[in-house]
Design an enzyme around this catalytic site. Structure first.
Site, PDB file in Angstrom:
ATOM      1  CB  CYS A  81      -0.827  -0.125   1.160  1.00  5.97           C
ATOM      2  SG  CYS A  81      -2.110  -0.652   1.073  1.00  5.97           S
ATOM      3  CG  HIS A  87      -2.573   3.277   1.341  1.00  2.42           C
ATOM      4  ND1 HIS A  87      -3.559   3.329   0.536  1.00  2.42           N
ATOM      5  CD2 HIS A  87      -3.250   2.807   2.471  1.00  2.42           C
ATOM      6  CE1 HIS A  87      -4.139   2.420   0.851  1.00  2.42           C
ATOM      7  NE2 HIS A  87      -2.908   1.628   1.919  1.00  2.42           N
ATOM      8  CG  ASN A 141      -6.720  -0.732   0.873  1.00  5.00           C
ATOM      9  OD1 ASN A 141      -5.829  -0.067   0.122  1.00  5.00           O
ATOM     10  ND2 ASN A 141      -5.953  -0.518   2.098  1.00  5.00           N
TER      11      ASN A 141
HETATM   12  O1  UT7 Z   1      -3.415  -0.608   3.357  1.00  7.74           O
HETATM   13  C1  UT7 Z   1      -2.700  -1.505   4.254  1.00  7.74           C
HETATM   14  C2  UT7 Z   1      -2.617  -1.309   6.071  1.00  7.74           C
HETATM   15  N1  UT7 Z   1      -4.113  -1.856   6.392  1.00  7.74           N
HETATM   16  C3  UT7 Z   1      -4.564  -0.546   7.155  1.00  7.74           C
HETATM   17  O2  UT7 Z   1      -4.574   0.055   7.656  1.00  7.74           O
HETATM   18  C4  UT7 Z   1      -6.286  -1.634   8.151  1.00  7.74           C
HETATM   19  C5  UT7 Z   1      -5.322  -1.564   9.595  1.00  7.74           C
HETATM   20  N2  UT7 Z   1      -7.150  -2.322  10.366  1.00  7.74           N
HETATM   21  C6  UT7 Z   1      -8.164  -1.449   9.900  1.00  7.74           C
HETATM   22  O3  UT7 Z   1      -8.339  -1.084   9.718  1.00  7.74           O
HETATM   23  C7  UT7 Z   1      -8.729  -1.757  11.292  1.00  7.74           C
HETATM   24  O4  UT7 Z   1      -8.775  -3.035  12.042  1.00  7.74           O
HETATM   25  C8  UT7 Z   1     -10.230  -3.536  10.707  1.00  7.74           C
HETATM   26  C9  UT7 Z   1     -11.097  -2.401   9.870  1.00  7.74           C
HETATM   27  C10 UT7 Z   1      -9.869  -4.523   9.986  1.00  7.74           C
HETATM   28  C11 UT7 Z   1     -11.211  -3.675  11.756  1.00  7.74           C
HETATM   29  O5  UT7 Z   1     -11.652  -2.723  12.555  1.00  7.74           O
HETATM   30  P1  UT7 Z   1     -11.038  -3.424  13.933  1.00  7.74           P
HETATM   31  O6  UT7 Z   1     -12.092  -1.668  14.565  1.00  7.74           O
HETATM   32  O7  UT7 Z   1      -9.900  -3.128  14.407  1.00  7.74           O
HETATM   33  O8  UT7 Z   1     -12.134  -4.454  14.693  1.00  7.74           O
HETATM   34  P2  UT7 Z   1     -11.167  -5.494  14.786  1.00  7.74           P
HETATM   35  O9  UT7 Z   1     -10.340  -5.820  13.845  1.00  7.74           O
HETATM   36  O10 UT7 Z   1     -10.785  -5.339  16.480  1.00  7.74           O
HETATM   37  O11 UT7 Z   1     -12.711  -6.209  15.081  1.00  7.74           O
HETATM   38  C12 UT7 Z   1     -13.821  -5.775  16.118  1.00  7.74           C
HETATM   39  C13 UT7 Z   1     -14.922  -7.342  15.975  1.00  7.74           C
HETATM   40  C14 UT7 Z   1     -14.089  -9.071  16.307  1.00  7.74           C
HETATM   41  O12 UT7 Z   1     -15.630  -9.129  16.702  1.00  7.74           O
HETATM   42  P3  UT7 Z   1     -14.893 -10.243  18.355  1.00  7.74           P
HETATM   43  O13 UT7 Z   1     -14.265 -10.296  18.570  1.00  7.74           O
HETATM   44  O14 UT7 Z   1     -14.770  -8.465  18.859  1.00  7.74           O
HETATM   45  O15 UT7 Z   1     -16.397 -10.254  18.585  1.00  7.74           O
HETATM   46  C15 UT7 Z   1     -14.603  -8.921  15.045  1.00  7.74           C
HETATM   47  O16 UT7 Z   1     -14.389 -10.580  14.082  1.00  7.74           O
HETATM   48  O17 UT7 Z   1     -15.471  -7.525  14.481  1.00  7.74           O
HETATM   49  C16 UT7 Z   1     -15.781  -8.003  13.710  1.00  7.74           C
HETATM   50  N3  UT7 Z   1     -14.981  -8.100  12.101  1.00  7.74           N
HETATM   51  C17 UT7 Z   1     -16.237  -7.936  11.792  1.00  7.74           C
HETATM   52  N4  UT7 Z   1     -17.535  -7.956  12.143  1.00  7.74           N
HETATM   53  C18 UT7 Z   1     -18.524  -7.586  11.164  1.00  7.74           C
HETATM   54  C19 UT7 Z   1     -14.135  -7.998  11.806  1.00  7.74           C
HETATM   55  N5  UT7 Z   1     -14.161  -7.608  10.850  1.00  7.74           N
HETATM   56  C20 UT7 Z   1     -15.814  -7.891  10.569  1.00  7.74           C
HETATM   57  C21 UT7 Z   1     -16.978  -7.538   9.362  1.00  7.74           C
HETATM   58  N6  UT7 Z   1     -17.912  -7.393   9.931  1.00  7.74           N
HETATM   59  N7  UT7 Z   1     -16.255  -7.425   8.133  1.00  7.74           N
END
Ligand code: UT7
Length: 318
Positions: A114, A245, A275
């Site tokens: 990225c 980005h 993204n």
């Molecule tokens: O481009 C390269 C660089 N990439 C990035 O910068 C991406 C960086 N990361 C992110 O943008 C975020 O971490 C995400 C958008 C991927 C995830 O958001 P988050 O607020 O960090 O969520 P999390 O991973 O802590 O997950 C929270 C909850 C989890 O459930 P539990 O364990 O709390 O029950 C996940 O299983 O959200 C759940 N979850 C989803 N729920 C609905 C994860 N993906 C999804 C989804 N829909 N698509």
């Protein structure tokens, strides 16, 4: 002293738009969750017969048209992608031929995930500043949909496909004030496509520990703001536009806050593009130029972080 400046841009998005509602059918997710956690509403997806080079060709043609120049005057092509058409030759070589360039100019791909466009931008700037070339075509593009596991809700809702192109040319006044590039391979397992060419593992899809990437991204983007401004001697209020980005609106908001900027000063495309990895910054730049927000003389702050980890920034006067 030689300088480089941005003279024209172009971009391309595949016709097919995939909404969050369509993803609700594929995985256990919701439009509400995706918008709240990322800011993404929809993304574009390449056709089965459409490739990264096809997207680059359209973006490049639009940039050449905007500059009103002959493609054969290009002296360097640097193309950032992690989803090349072939293992080799590079997509940059394929693109050179597609554009009808027969002047034997150097053409190569850069792979920094990225952050790829920031890397390509910096390399082309150095070629021009050294006097090696006067006109470079710099591109960022990815067909992320080809490396998505459509059953993994942690990744498939985040990415989209697209390409952006920029012409960088020699100038007598400073156009690019500073470029900063970083990498730290100790973080490679947090965001990767595990199967490679020399080490096939059978898993050809994007795997990410999203929350850990998120935390690193917010910190890295915060510290790069100070480091970059310090190096070029500009103040926060000298920056007219943040062109980040586009991975997650929450990371972008945190970076804008570091720059004391309101979101009105950020070119934000993540809602419509998702993204697009290497494509995201040149797509955002072209969007801001074509809709008239970015004007000649404006100071632009570009930043990105991606797999590697790689991260970097560019400050430029448009
Ligand atoms: O481009 C390269 C660089 N990439 C990035 O910068 C991406 C960086 N990361 C992110 O943008 C975020 O971490 C995400 C958008 C991927 C995830 O958001 P988050 O607020 O960090 O969520 P999390 O991973 O802590 O997950 C929270 C909850 C989890 O459930 P539990 O364990 O709390 O029950 C996940 O299983 O959200 C759940 N979850 C989803 N729920 C609905 C994860 N993906 C999804 C989804 N829909 N698509």
């Amino acid at each position: 002293m030689r300088y480089s400046r941005i003279t024209a841009t172009g971009s391309y998005l595949p016709e097919r738009v995939m909404t969050n509602a369509e993803l609700e059918v594929l995985v256990d997710t919701s439009d509400e969750w995706i918008q709240a956690r990322t800011g993404i509403r929809e993304r574009h997806i390449v056709r089965d017969d459409e490739s990264t080079c096809d997207m680059c060709e359209q973006a490049a043609l639009r940039a050449l048209e905007a500059a009103d120049i002959d493609a054969n005057t290009i002296e360097l092509i640097v193309l950032a992608t992690s989803t090349p058409d072939l293992i080799y030759p590079s997509t940059a070589c394929l693109l050179q031929h597609r554009l009808g360039i027969d002047n034997n100019c150097a053409a190569f791909d850069v792979q920094a995930a990225c952050s790829g466009f920031i890397y390509a931008f910096s390399i082309a700037d150095k070629f021009i500043a050294s006097g090696a070339v006067k006109r470079a075509l710099v591109l960022g593009a990815d067909s992320n949909s080809r490396i998505l596991d459509w059953s993994d809700r942690g990744t498939c809702v985040l990415f989209g496909d697209g390409a952006g192109a920029m012409l960088l040319e020699a100038a007598t006044e400073p156009g690019i004030y500073v470029t900063r590039l970083h990498a730290n391979g100790a973080y490679s397992s947090l965001l990767q496509v595990p199967s490679g060419v020399s080490k096939p593992t059978g898993d050809p899809f994007i795997r990410m520990r999203g929350n850990e990437v998120f935390k690193f991204a917010v910190n890295a983007m915060g510290s790069i703001v100070n480091e970059t401004l310090e190096e070029c001697g500009l103040e926060k209020n000298d920056i007219d536009w943040l062109i980040p980005h586009q991975a997650n609106q929450r990371i972008i908001k945190a970076t804008a806050k570091k720059l004391d900027m309101t979101m009105e000063k950020v070119i934000l495309t993540v809602a419509e593009h998702g993204n697009t990895s290497g494509g995201s910054i040149p797509l955002a730049l072209d969007t801001g130029i074509r809709d008239g927000r970015i004007k000649r003389g404006d100071n632009l702050f570009f930043e990105a972080i991606g797999s590697g980890f790689t991260w970097g920034s560019v400050v430029a006067k448009y």
